[in-house]
Scaffold this motif. Structure first.
Motif, PDB file in Angstrom:
ATOM      1  N   SER A 287       0.838  -1.207   0.000  1.00  0.00           N
ATOM      2  CA  SER A 287       0.000   0.000   0.000  1.00  0.00           C
ATOM      3  C   SER A 287       0.872   1.256   0.000  1.00  0.00           C
ATOM      4  O   SER A 287       0.535   2.240  -0.651  1.00  0.00           O
ATOM      5  N   LYS A 288       2.005   1.198   0.691  1.00  0.00           N
ATOM      6  CA  LYS A 288       2.905   2.368   0.694  1.00  0.00           C
ATOM      7  C   LYS A 288       3.554   2.540  -0.678  1.00  0.00           C
ATOM      8  O   LYS A 288       3.641   3.652  -1.200  1.00  0.00           O
ATOM      9  N   GLU A 289       3.991   1.418  -1.241  1.00  0.00           N
ATOM     10  CA  GLU A 289       4.677   1.477  -2.551  1.00  0.00           C
ATOM     11  C   GLU A 289       3.787   2.106  -3.628  1.00  0.00           C
ATOM     12  O   GLU A 289       4.260   2.883  -4.453  1.00  0.00           O
ATOM     13  N   TYR A 290       2.486   1.785  -3.590  1.00  0.00           N
ATOM     14  CA  TYR A 290       1.580   2.276  -4.646  1.00  0.00           C
ATOM     15  C   TYR A 290       0.701   3.436  -4.164  1.00  0.00           C
ATOM     16  O   TYR A 290      -0.245   3.820  -4.847  1.00  0.00           O
ATOM     17  N   ASN A 291       0.988   3.939  -2.954  1.00  0.00           N
ATOM     18  CA  ASN A 291       0.220   5.041  -2.401  1.00  0.00           C
ATOM     19  C   ASN A 291      -1.282   4.715  -2.304  1.00  0.00           C
ATOM     20  O   ASN A 291      -2.132   5.472  -2.785  1.00  0.00           O
ATOM     21  N   LEU A 292      -1.572   3.582  -1.713  1.00  0.00           N
ATOM     22  CA  LEU A 292      -2.962   3.139  -1.549  1.00  0.00           C
ATOM     23  C   LEU A 292      -3.335   3.210  -0.070  1.00  0.00           C
ATOM     24  O   LEU A 292      -2.470   3.100   0.799  1.00  0.00           O
ATOM     25  N   HIS A 293      -4.630   3.376   0.190  1.00  0.00           N
ATOM     26  CA  HIS A 293      -5.092   3.308   1.584  1.00  0.00           C
ATOM     27  C   HIS A 293      -5.200   1.838   1.990  1.00  0.00           C
ATOM     28  O   HIS A 293      -5.639   1.011   1.190  1.00  0.00           O
ATOM     29  N   LEU A 294      -4.867   1.552   3.247  1.00  0.00           N
ATOM     30  CA  LEU A 294      -5.163   0.220   3.795  1.00  0.00           C
ATOM     31  C   LEU A 294      -6.271   0.365   4.827  1.00  0.00           C
ATOM     32  O   LEU A 294      -6.203   1.208   5.729  1.00  0.00           O
ATOM     33  N   ILE A 295      -7.295  -0.466   4.650  1.00  0.00           N
ATOM     34  CA  ILE A 295      -8.391  -0.538   5.621  1.00  0.00           C
ATOM     35  C   ILE A 295      -8.387  -1.950   6.180  1.00  0.00           C
ATOM     36  O   ILE A 295      -8.357  -2.917   5.410  1.00  0.00           O
ATOM     37  N   GLU A 296      -8.386  -2.074   7.498  1.00  0.00           N
ATOM     38  CA  GLU A 296      -8.472  -3.406   8.098  1.00  0.00           C
ATOM     39  C   GLU A 296      -9.925  -3.733   8.427  1.00  0.00           C
ATOM     40  O   GLU A 296     -10.591  -2.924   9.084  1.00  0.00           O
ATOM     41  N   ASP A 297     -10.385  -4.901   7.996  1.00  0.00           N
ATOM     42  CA  ASP A 297     -11.675  -5.419   8.442  1.00  0.00           C
ATOM     43  C   ASP A 297     -11.389  -6.314   9.644  1.00  0.00           C
ATOM     44  O   ASP A 297     -10.911  -7.446   9.498  1.00  0.00           O
TER      45      ASP A 297
ATOM     46  N   THR B  12      -5.061  -0.945  14.238  1.00  0.00           N
ATOM     47  CA  THR B  12      -4.196   0.229  14.416  1.00  0.00           C
ATOM     48  C   THR B  12      -3.220   0.387  13.246  1.00  0.00           C
ATOM     49  O   THR B  12      -2.367   1.260  13.263  1.00  0.00           O
ATOM     50  N   PHE B  13      -3.342  -0.482  12.231  1.00  0.00           N
ATOM     51  CA  PHE B  13      -2.386  -0.442  11.114  1.00  0.00           C
ATOM     52  C   PHE B  13      -2.938   0.303   9.900  1.00  0.00           C
ATOM     53  O   PHE B  13      -2.212   0.993   9.202  1.00  0.00           O
ATOM     54  N   GLY B  14      -4.215   0.145   9.632  1.00  0.00           N
ATOM     55  CA  GLY B  14      -4.820   0.805   8.472  1.00  0.00           C
ATOM     56  C   GLY B  14      -5.109   2.267   8.781  1.00  0.00           C
ATOM     57  O   GLY B  14      -5.057   2.695   9.941  1.00  0.00           O
ATOM     58  N   ILE B  15      -5.442   3.001   7.731  1.00  0.00           N
ATOM     59  CA  ILE B  15      -5.763   4.427   7.933  1.00  0.00           C
ATOM     60  C   ILE B  15      -7.068   4.572   8.716  1.00  0.00           C
ATOM     61  O   ILE B  15      -7.223   5.452   9.554  1.00  0.00           O
ATOM     62  N   VAL B  16      -7.997   3.661   8.445  1.00  0.00           N
ATOM     63  CA  VAL B  16      -9.263   3.608   9.190  1.00  0.00           C
ATOM     64  C   VAL B  16      -9.750   2.156   9.114  1.00  0.00           C
ATOM     65  O   VAL B  16      -9.646   1.511   8.065  1.00  0.00           O
ATOM     66  N   ASN B  17     -10.231   1.651  10.225  1.00  0.00           N
ATOM     67  CA  ASN B  17     -10.474   0.209  10.340  1.00  0.00           C
ATOM     68  C   ASN B  17     -11.854  -0.076  10.903  1.00  0.00           C
ATOM     69  O   ASN B  17     -12.394   0.747  11.639  1.00  0.00           O
ATOM     70  N   ALA B  18     -12.400  -1.244  10.565  1.00  0.00           N
ATOM     71  CA  ALA B  18     -13.790  -1.524  10.913  1.00  0.00           C
ATOM     72  C   ALA B  18     -13.917  -2.707  11.866  1.00  0.00           C
ATOM     73  O   ALA B  18     -13.242  -3.728  11.707  1.00  0.00           O
ATOM     74  N   PHE B  19     -14.806  -2.554  12.848  1.00  0.00           N
ATOM     75  CA  PHE B  19     -15.159  -3.640  13.774  1.00  0.00           C
ATOM     76  C   PHE B  19     -16.666  -3.880  13.721  1.00  0.00           C
ATOM     77  O   PHE B  19     -17.435  -2.937  13.559  1.00  0.00           O
ATOM     78  N   SER B  20     -17.048  -5.145  13.892  1.00  0.00           N
ATOM     79  CA  SER B  20     -18.455  -5.500  14.069  1.00  0.00           C
ATOM     80  C   SER B  20     -18.629  -6.001  15.495  1.00  0.00           C
ATOM     81  O   SER B  20     -17.758  -6.694  16.017  1.00  0.00           O
ATOM     82  N   PHE B  21     -19.752  -5.643  16.119  1.00  0.00           N
ATOM     83  CA  PHE B  21     -20.078  -6.214  17.432  1.00  0.00           C
ATOM     84  C   PHE B  21     -21.371  -7.020  17.322  1.00  0.00           C
ATOM     85  O   PHE B  21     -22.201  -7.009  18.239  1.00  0.00           O
ATOM     86  N   TYR B  22     -21.541  -7.683  16.198  1.00  0.00           N
ATOM     87  CA  TYR B  22     -22.666  -8.610  16.029  1.00  0.00           C
ATOM     88  C   TYR B  22     -22.619  -9.602  17.207  1.00  0.00           C
ATOM     89  O   TYR B  22     -21.523  -9.948  17.667  1.00  0.00           O
TER      90      TYR B  22
END
Ligand SMILES: Cc1ncc(COP(=O)(O)O)c(C=O)c1O
Length: 364
Positions: free
Chosen positions: A147-157, A173-183
């Motif tokens: 993602s750094k090499e190609y200037n892409l965002h990383l989102i963690e699911d 804590t690694f992606g630019i913005v990350n998602a959690f579910s509390f199902y």
């Protein structure tokens, strides 16, 4: 013996009195939508993760959607994500009319394959969504490097991976913005529907707070088209209680998983290989074998619950027929869909039940 695939009642009974007390407080204060309990949970969960900001939402699906929306992903953009995940990972891209590009997963770790990601990057690629599938971290370093090499965002699911770590740092804590579910069935589950995003970037956190709340910066000041994706007060209160138990529950899941991996010695069975540096939380425990149909009949005969995660990869679902993925286009995902079985793993399983499951599997 009869062992369910998953039994939420055991945990609910354990928590019931404490939950009722906290629910009563929410009723007394009438803070039903967002409010003090949700704000407290945002603080507690961000501290737990080591992320600067957590924004509480009404589902993991909303979390993925608002994560992409906060990055201004639009029709022009391509987003790479694994086909081997729950379909909500893909919905987020579809909601924004961006183009989904499916990557295959690695044959041994069953995690997003960095080599396939690299092959699928084009001039239009804007982001990669990595999924910590079954609660085990994906190869964060290699995906982050790409993602750094190609200037892409990383989102963690992180929907399946609350508390999982990669080189001693929590996922989310690694992606630019990350998602959690509390199902409810997740390692950290609400008593209803809930989700959250985590980020270290204040602007993203502020934007998602506006988007979740009807586009309001303050009451009746709508600065952009918004949504109603707020977390309920009850769910915030319950998640605050459950967060205190999360490490203990995850430890018990690890204990069970380690027992499975050391004591199941049936040569027909293989396990998911862990990525180096990863400390998983075993949301699911999935085994792979050729003769799946006979195996599940055997489990049924001995009263052991099971499930398939997932019976059909996303790229072959009818909802995505318009993307024109053919059979064999993502061979590892397709193979896993035919050869994997999830066996019971939840903190309240007794040692006796775990031993019984191991015996039944070894006798297959
Ligand atoms: C990997 C993954 N992503 C996203 C979601 C969506 O979360 P929710 O059901 O809270 O919308 C889930 C769980 O359901 C999931 O397992």
């Amino acid at each position: 013996m009869k062992i369910p695939f998953f039994d939420l009642k055991r945990q609910a009974n354990f928590l019931k009195n404490e939950v009722l007390m906290e629910i009563e407080k929410v009723i007394d204060r009438c803070e039903f939508s967002l409010g003090y309990a949700v704000e407290e949970f945002e603080r507690n969960f961000s501290q737990y993760l080591g992320a600067k900001h957590v924004v509480a939402l009404n589902s993991g699906t909303s979390a993925l959607f608002l994560a992409l929306k906060s990055l201004n992903i639009s029709e022009e953009d391509e987003i790479i994500l694994p086909s081997w995940t729950f379909i909500a990972t893909a919905w987020s891209v579809s909601y924004l009319n961006a183009k989904i590009v499916f990557a295959d997963v690695d044959e041994e770790t069953w995690q997003i394959d960095p080599n396939d990601v690299r092959r699928k990057i084009t001039k239009k690629t804007r982001a990669i969504i990595g999924v910590h599938i079954y609660g085990q971290p994906f190869d964060v370093k290699r995906i982050l490097d790409i993602s750094k090499e190609y200037n892409l965002h990383l989102i963690e699911d992180c929907a399946q991976a609350h508390g999982a770590e990669y080189y001693q740092k929590k996922v989310g804590t690694f992606g630019i913005v990350n998602a959690f579910s509390f199902y409810p069935t997740k390692n950290l589950g609400s008593f209803g529907e809930a989700g959250a995003v985590s980020t270290n970037i204040e602007d993203i956190s502020n934007r998602i707070k506006i988007l979740r709340n009807q586009g309001q910066k303050q009451k009746y000041e709508h600065v952009e088209v918004g949504y109603n994706m707020r977390m309920e007060g009850f769910q915030g209160a319950i998640l605050n209680i459950k967060l205190k138990h999360l490490d203990m529950w995850n430890e018990r899941r690890r204990e069970i998983a380690n027992k499975y991996m050391s004591k199941i010695n049936n040569p027909k069975i293989t396990f998911q290989k862990l990525v180096e540096g990863g400390k998983g939380v075993y949301h699911l425990f999935v085994v792979k074998l050729k003769d799946r149909e006979k195996f599940v009949k055997h489990l049924e005969k001995f009263g052991i619950g099971y499930a398939f995660h997932y019976p059909k990869p996303i790229h072959l679902q009818k909802a995505y027929a318009h993307l024109n993925y053919k059979e064999n286009s993502l061979p590892v995902s397709e193979e896993l869909a035919k050869t994997t079985v999830s066996i019971p793993i939840f903190p309240e399983l007794t040692d006796e039940e775990v031993d019984y499951i191991i015996d039944v599997i070894n006798n297959f």
